[in-house]
Scaffold this motif. Structure first.
Motif, mmCIF file in Angstrom:
data_model
loop_
_atom_site.group_PDB
_atom_site.id
_atom_site.type_symbol
_atom_site.label_atom_id
_atom_site.label_comp_id
_atom_site.label_asym_id
_atom_site.label_seq_id
_atom_site.Cartn_x
_atom_site.Cartn_y
_atom_site.Cartn_z
ATOM 1 N N MET A 1 95.503 128.514 -58.152
ATOM 2 C CA MET A 1 94.480 128.432 -58.835
ATOM 3 C C MET A 1 93.189 128.478 -58.277
ATOM 4 O O MET A 1 93.148 127.927 -57.298
ATOM 5 N N SER A 2 92.390 129.309 -58.735
ATOM 6 C CA SER A 2 91.281 129.865 -58.014
ATOM 7 C C SER A 2 90.025 129.355 -58.950
ATOM 8 O O SER A 2 90.042 129.438 -59.961
ATOM 9 N N THR A 3 89.109 128.685 -58.045
ATOM 10 C CA THR A 3 87.920 128.142 -58.640
ATOM 11 C C THR A 3 86.678 128.602 -57.901
ATOM 12 O O THR A 3 85.721 127.821 -57.735
ATOM 13 N N ASP A 4 86.727 129.747 -57.267
ATOM 14 C CA ASP A 4 85.886 130.448 -56.796
ATOM 15 C C ASP A 4 84.541 130.746 -57.431
ATOM 16 O O ASP A 4 83.341 130.853 -56.943
ATOM 17 N N ASN A 5 84.783 131.082 -58.789
ATOM 18 C CA ASN A 5 83.647 131.414 -59.712
ATOM 19 C C ASN A 5 83.073 130.057 -60.419
ATOM 20 O O ASN A 5 84.018 129.768 -61.140
ATOM 21 N N PRO A 6 81.917 129.667 -60.217
ATOM 22 C CA PRO A 6 81.445 128.255 -60.809
ATOM 23 C C PRO A 6 81.354 128.376 -62.181
ATOM 24 O O PRO A 6 81.486 127.540 -62.746
ATOM 25 N N GLU A 7 81.561 129.697 -62.863
ATOM 26 C CA GLU A 7 81.481 129.802 -64.182
ATOM 27 C C GLU A 7 82.825 130.187 -64.864
ATOM 28 O O GLU A 7 82.729 130.011 -66.181
ATOM 29 N N SER A 8 83.871 130.067 -64.031
ATOM 30 C CA SER A 8 85.171 130.284 -64.493
ATOM 31 C C SER A 8 85.675 128.990 -65.586
ATOM 32 O O SER A 8 85.074 127.852 -65.166
ATOM 33 N N TYR A 9 86.641 129.181 -66.266
ATOM 34 C CA TYR A 9 87.190 128.196 -67.023
ATOM 35 C C TYR A 9 87.708 127.167 -66.110
ATOM 36 O O TYR A 9 87.435 126.023 -66.526
ATOM 37 N N MET A 10 88.427 127.621 -65.131
ATOM 38 C CA MET A 10 88.930 126.395 -64.231
ATOM 39 C C MET A 10 87.842 125.584 -63.529
ATOM 40 O O MET A 10 88.000 124.493 -63.316
ATOM 41 N N SER A 11 86.764 126.215 -62.961
ATOM 42 C CA SER A 11 85.817 125.538 -62.392
ATOM 43 C C SER A 11 85.076 124.500 -63.264
ATOM 44 O O SER A 11 84.914 123.339 -63.108
ATOM 45 N N ARG A 12 84.748 124.808 -64.514
ATOM 46 C CA ARG A 12 84.253 124.229 -65.510
ATOM 47 C C ARG A 12 85.186 122.987 -66.028
ATOM 48 O O ARG A 12 84.548 121.856 -66.013
ATOM 49 N N LEU A 13 86.558 123.268 -66.068
ATOM 50 C CA LEU A 13 87.211 121.982 -66.321
ATOM 51 C C LEU A 13 87.373 121.327 -64.856
ATOM 52 O O LEU A 13 87.333 119.922 -65.287
ATOM 53 N N ARG A 62 88.620 112.422 -52.993
ATOM 54 C CA ARG A 62 88.981 113.746 -52.999
ATOM 55 C C ARG A 62 88.136 114.739 -53.483
ATOM 56 O O ARG A 62 87.699 115.722 -53.182
ATOM 57 N N ILE A 63 87.148 114.241 -54.453
ATOM 58 C CA ILE A 63 85.932 114.988 -54.899
ATOM 59 C C ILE A 63 85.038 115.370 -53.795
ATOM 60 O O ILE A 63 84.564 116.390 -53.862
ATOM 61 N N ALA A 64 84.630 114.423 -53.093
ATOM 62 C CA ALA A 64 83.818 114.549 -51.691
ATOM 63 C C ALA A 64 84.398 115.712 -50.802
ATOM 64 O O ALA A 64 83.910 116.329 -50.508
ATOM 65 N N THR A 65 85.673 115.576 -50.490
ATOM 66 C CA THR A 65 86.678 116.308 -49.808
ATOM 67 C C THR A 65 86.306 117.758 -49.999
ATOM 68 O O THR A 65 86.149 118.920 -49.766
ATOM 69 N N SER A 66 86.810 118.201 -51.719
ATOM 70 C CA SER A 66 86.741 119.131 -52.207
ATOM 71 C C SER A 66 85.445 119.896 -52.343
ATOM 72 O O SER A 66 85.144 121.039 -51.957
ATOM 73 N N ARG A 67 84.519 119.041 -52.433
ATOM 74 C CA ARG A 67 83.052 119.538 -52.550
ATOM 75 C C ARG A 67 82.481 119.924 -51.264
ATOM 76 O O ARG A 67 81.839 121.176 -51.013
ATOM 77 N N GLY A 68 82.955 119.173 -50.222
ATOM 78 C CA GLY A 68 82.623 119.675 -48.650
ATOM 79 C C GLY A 68 83.084 120.808 -48.408
ATOM 80 O O GLY A 68 82.681 121.824 -47.889
ATOM 81 N N HIS A 69 84.406 120.907 -49.113
ATOM 82 C CA HIS A 69 85.216 122.203 -48.526
ATOM 83 C C HIS A 69 84.820 123.517 -49.309
ATOM 84 O O HIS A 69 84.401 124.541 -48.539
ATOM 85 N N LEU A 70 84.294 123.421 -50.491
ATOM 86 C CA LEU A 70 83.629 124.432 -51.287
ATOM 87 C C LEU A 70 82.417 124.667 -50.644
ATOM 88 O O LEU A 70 82.173 125.981 -50.516
ATOM 89 N N ARG A 71 81.755 123.771 -50.247
ATOM 90 C CA ARG A 71 80.330 124.185 -49.584
ATOM 91 C C ARG A 71 80.439 124.875 -48.110
ATOM 92 O O ARG A 71 79.923 126.027 -48.026
ATOM 93 N N ALA A 72 81.291 124.514 -47.646
ATOM 94 C CA ALA A 72 81.633 125.022 -46.156
ATOM 95 C C ALA A 72 82.171 126.372 -46.500
ATOM 96 O O ALA A 72 81.886 127.205 -45.611
ATOM 97 N N THR A 73 82.969 126.866 -47.291
ATOM 98 C CA THR A 73 83.512 128.090 -47.377
ATOM 99 C C THR A 73 82.563 128.843 -48.360
ATOM 100 O O THR A 73 82.574 130.202 -48.114
#
Length: 81
Positions: A1-13, A62-73
């Motif tokens: 599951m990729s949420t690289d695109n912030p406008e994708s369905y999965m990212s919005r979900l 979990r959210i903070a870790t995920s957001r930190g990971h997304l920001r770093a990548t």
């Protein structure tokens, strides 16, 4: 599951789910503050509240870790911290 695109369905979900989790954690924090101020709060009520707070904290971490990971990548020049 990729949420690289912030406008994708999965990212919005994912954003929607995270918003609900953070809102729930905020409401639970308010409830905990009230319970601590109330001398009539029973031990069983406090145990239940601690259990719910533990789950909410797990979600927030979990959210903070995920957001930190997304920001770093997304921007390698910025630190995740």
């Amino acid at each position: 599951m990729s949420t690289d695109n912030p406008e994708s369905y999965m990212s919005r979900l994912a954003d929607g789910i995270e918003a609900v989790q953070l809102s729930g954690a905020s409401a639970l924090l308010e409830e905990a503050s009230e319970a601590l101020d109330n001398q009539d709060t029973s031990l069983d009520e406090m145990r239940c509240l601690v259990s719910e707070l533990t789950g909410a904290l797990r979600d927030v971490l979990r959210i903070a870790t995920s957001r930190g990971h997304l920001r770093a990548t997304s921007d390698p020049s910025e630190s995740a911290y």
